[in-house]
Each structure stands twice: as C-alpha cells, then as structure tokens.
Design a protein around this motif. Structure first.
Motif, PDB file in Angstrom:
ATOM      1  N   SER A  53     -94.963 -45.075  57.610  1.00  0.00           N
ATOM      2  CA  SER A  53     -95.814 -45.313  56.679  1.00  0.00           C
ATOM      3  C   SER A  53     -97.117 -44.464  56.090  1.00  0.00           C
ATOM      4  CB  SER A  53     -97.744 -45.857  57.878  1.00  0.00           C
ATOM      5  OG  SER A  53     -98.164 -45.171  58.363  1.00  0.00           O
ATOM      6  N   LYS A  54     -97.856 -45.083  54.635  1.00  0.00           N
ATOM      7  CA  LYS A  54     -98.266 -44.333  54.088  1.00  0.00           C
ATOM      8  C   LYS A  54     -99.462 -43.422  54.793  1.00  0.00           C
ATOM      9  CE  LYS A  54     -97.058 -46.962  49.856  1.00  0.00           C
ATOM     10  NZ  LYS A  54     -96.892 -47.960  49.189  1.00  0.00           N
ATOM     11  N   GLU A  55     -99.904 -44.438  55.384  1.00  0.00           N
ATOM     12  CA  GLU A  55    -100.590 -44.151  56.165  1.00  0.00           C
ATOM     13  C   GLU A  55    -100.581 -42.232  56.808  1.00  0.00           C
ATOM     14  OE1 GLU A  55     -99.900 -46.956  56.831  1.00  0.00           O
ATOM     15  OE2 GLU A  55    -101.990 -47.895  55.932  1.00  0.00           O
ATOM     16  N   GLN A  56    -100.213 -42.023  57.030  1.00  0.00           N
ATOM     17  CA  GLN A  56     -99.479 -40.768  57.510  1.00  0.00           C
ATOM     18  C   GLN A  56     -99.050 -39.717  56.847  1.00  0.00           C
ATOM     19  OE1 GLN A  56     -95.478 -42.743  59.485  1.00  0.00           O
ATOM     20  NE2 GLN A  56     -95.274 -40.671  60.535  1.00  0.00           N
ATOM     21  N   THR A  81    -101.966 -39.703  54.151  1.00  0.00           N
ATOM     22  CA  THR A  81    -103.064 -39.620  52.666  1.00  0.00           C
ATOM     23  C   THR A  81    -104.272 -38.973  53.543  1.00  0.00           C
ATOM     24  OG1 THR A  81    -104.307 -40.198  55.572  1.00  0.00           O
ATOM     25  CG2 THR A  81    -103.742 -42.597  54.247  1.00  0.00           C
ATOM     26  N   SER A  82    -103.700 -37.230  54.232  1.00  0.00           N
ATOM     27  CA  SER A  82    -103.994 -35.829  53.689  1.00  0.00           C
ATOM     28  C   SER A  82    -103.976 -35.335  52.559  1.00  0.00           C
ATOM     29  CB  SER A  82    -104.000 -35.537  54.773  1.00  0.00           C
ATOM     30  OG  SER A  82    -104.565 -36.263  55.944  1.00  0.00           O
ATOM     31  N   ASP A  89    -103.354 -34.227  48.896  1.00  0.00           N
ATOM     32  CA  ASP A  89    -104.173 -33.811  47.640  1.00  0.00           C
ATOM     33  C   ASP A  89    -103.877 -33.460  46.753  1.00  0.00           C
ATOM     34  OD1 ASP A  89    -104.677 -32.129  48.900  1.00  0.00           O
ATOM     35  OD2 ASP A  89    -106.997 -32.735  49.186  1.00  0.00           O
ATOM     36  N   PRO A  97     -97.608 -41.615  47.532  1.00  0.00           N
ATOM     37  CA  PRO A  97     -98.146 -42.205  46.494  1.00  0.00           C
ATOM     38  C   PRO A  97     -98.269 -40.380  45.336  1.00  0.00           C
ATOM     39  CG  PRO A  97     -99.570 -42.422  48.446  1.00  0.00           C
ATOM     40  CD  PRO A  97     -98.952 -41.412  48.983  1.00  0.00           C
TER      41      PRO A  97
END
Length: 341
Positions: free
Chosen positions: A246-249, A251-252, A254, A282
């Motif tokens: 998942s993309k949630e993995q 999110t950190s 940057d 992303p």
C-alpha cells in the motif's frame, strides 16, 4: 541492449558528460568500523577526488575492470557531497566500484559498506533475511564518517545521498522512509512467484536454514530506519517489493527517489519489484534498461579471465554491453544526485 541506444540515451544527459571540472584522480581508503551494540563489523571503502602526486594503480590480482586509484591518497581541500553505497545480497562493498568511479570523477565522495553476514565471504542465514539491519549499518557508518576529524572536512553534511543494488535497493528505500510489511513478504514467499525470487544463487535453500521466530523478533525490535540526514535515494533493481502492498507504507518519504532496473531481470523481476515500488511511491522516477539486460548487469565488469569461468553473474547475454549499461546508469545517477543534492 544495443550500444547505439546507449549513446542516444547518454546524449539525453549532457550535464554528466562534461561535468568534471578538474583532473583529480581517485583516492581510496579502507576503514573498519564496529557497531558494538549490534555486534556487527562494518568494513567500509571510501573513494574521493584527490590531487595526490602518487601514481594510480590497480589492486593486485583484482578480478574486476575498474579505474586505478591512489591508495590512501591525500584528501581534497574542499567539501564534496557524499553518496553511501549498499551492495546486493551476498556481494561486498567492492561490487559497485564502477559506480563509485563515475561518481568520484564527477565530484562526489563515495562510501560503500560491507553488510555483516551478507557478503560473499561471510554468510549467516539470518543476515540474508533481516534486511532492516542493513539500513542500520548505513546509518551507523554515516555517523562514524561524520565524526571522523579528517573525513568531516571533505564531506558536505548537507548533501548526502544513498544508492543501492538489489536488496541494497530496498536498503536505501528503507532509509528514505519505506516501511516493510513482513507478513506480506512472508505470504508472497509461499507463492510460486515468491519461491522463485527467494531461491537466490548466493545462498541455495536459504529458507530451510532460517529460524523464522528469530527473524520476527529481529523485525519487531528494529528501530525506525529512516535517516533524515540522507536527502536523495537511487535504487538499482530493488528487491523484496512484495513486502509493500500500500501507498501508506511510503508516507514518510519526503525526498527524491530514482529507480532503475533491467528489463530481463529474473532475480528481482521488474513487475514485482522496480515497477511495483514506482507505482506505490508518489513522484518516484523509474527507468527500465531495455533488452536482455539481467539482474547482475549492475555488478562490476569482470576481467576476461573471470568471464571465461562462465559464471552467470559475470556474463551477460551477447546482446548486452555491461560497460555501456554502467556508463548509462552512472550518467543517470550523477544527473539525479547533482539535481537533488
């Protein structure tokens, strides 16, 4: 991959071709660090620009085609961006020396780490299946480099990047903030596709030698892996992509991510690894080297004598020019790091 295609692609990266502004040689030194808390010896090779008057030389009986270096050459008089290198499973700090050569010629300092228990000459089963330890290796060595009274005078601590190959590709993505799902990876390893990917040549029947309970304990005890000191990440054929669902993995994350892979990679197939990571991260960039390029094209180019042994990791398909692939990959890496650091 046809050579004229490489020339066309190199034309797309003109900043690299003429980016070197001096005739500096490549200096090389070896350091031996020990992380006493984790009981891991972390031999580290450093390459850097030098104006030493000593004559560059090749390592004695070295089986790879690399540039000559000035052993323990004098350090440069100014600070340079640092790139940390993470080797593939069962490799060593020397197996991407070709990339270190290219980066140093373009003004970078490079530090490559031997990951304890996961090298060609020191194999522990658990160290082949606890890749989070590798990210901690890189962070520990970075701390030691920045604490060194001589090295901190040539390293620009504001401009630090990381590059890795295969499981080293995962290593640098974890340093960027990617969070592995061990259960997802375990489930994938039980599928026909997963069995093929975990059956690595560097450690035959690896999973039969692993204590799954010890792996789980290591994973649960692992601290966060993201290292905020590192600002750009370059992953070559990154592995264990199916530990991410998942993309949630991500999110950190940057900071910029660049992923490069080989179209015919059968060890870390593009579909389940490089392309999969790119889909979930992303703004990541992805480039796939076309043709019959395989996984090990990102290793050093072997000498003719070593190639004659027929070892698959040093011999590519006849249509592939490993040196040309290195030139292309190096050009992409230099452009990426110069833009992002």
């Amino acid at each position: 991959m046809r050579f004229y295609n490489v020339l066309i692609l190199l034309f797309l990266f003109p900043l690299v071709v003429c980016s070197q502004t001096s005739e500096a040689l490549i200096g090389e030194r070896t350091f031996h660090f020990t992380d006493t808390l984790r009981e891991r010896k972390l031999s580290t090779e450093i390459w850097y620009p030098t104006h030493d008057t000593g004559k560059p030389s090749l390592k004695k009986d070295y089986p790879f085609m690399v540039d000559p270096t000035v052993r323990d050459g004098i350090y440069p008089s100014s600070k340079h961006p640092l790139i940390l290198l993470s080797h593939g499973t069962g490799g060593s700090r020397m197996t991407q020396e070709w990339l270190a050569d290219i980066l140093v010629k373009n003004g970078f300092v490079v530090a490559a780490v031997d990951h304890w228990g996961n090298t060609y000459d020191h194999k522990n089963a658990i160290d082949f299946v606890t890749p989070w330890q590798r990210s901690l290796d890189i962070s520990f060595v970075l701390t030691q480099l920045l604490k060194d009274n001589s090295l901190n005078k040539i390293i620009d601590s504001r401009r630090i990047g990381a590059a890795g190959f295969s499981i080293g590709g995962y290593t640098v993505l974890a340093l960027a903030g990617a969070k592995l799902d061990l259960e997802a990876l375990n489930k994938f390893s039980e599928t026909p596709e997963g069995i093929q990917e975990t059956n690595i040549p560097e450690f035959p029947d690896l999973l039969k030698s692993v204590d799954e309970a010890a792996v789980r304990v290591s994973f649960l005890k692992s601290p966060p892996l993201k290292d905020n000191r590192i600002k750009a990440f370059f992953a070559m054929s990154p592995a264990i992509g199916q530990g991410f669902i998942s993309k949630e993995q991500f999110t950190s994350i940057d900071h910029p991510i660049y992923i490069i892979a080989a179209q015919s990679d059968s060890i870390a197939p593009v579909k389940t690894n490089a392309a999969h990571y790119h889909k979930l991260i992303p703004k990541s960039q992805l480039y796939i080297i076309s043709g019959k390029t395989g996984h090990y094209v990102f290793l050093n180019e072997a000498t003719p004598e070593l190639k004659k042994t027929g070892a698959p990791i040093f011999n590519d398909d006849k249509s592939v020019d490993r040196h040309a692939v290195h030139e292309l990959t190096g050009a992409v890496a230099v452009r990426f790091f110069k833009k992002t650091l």
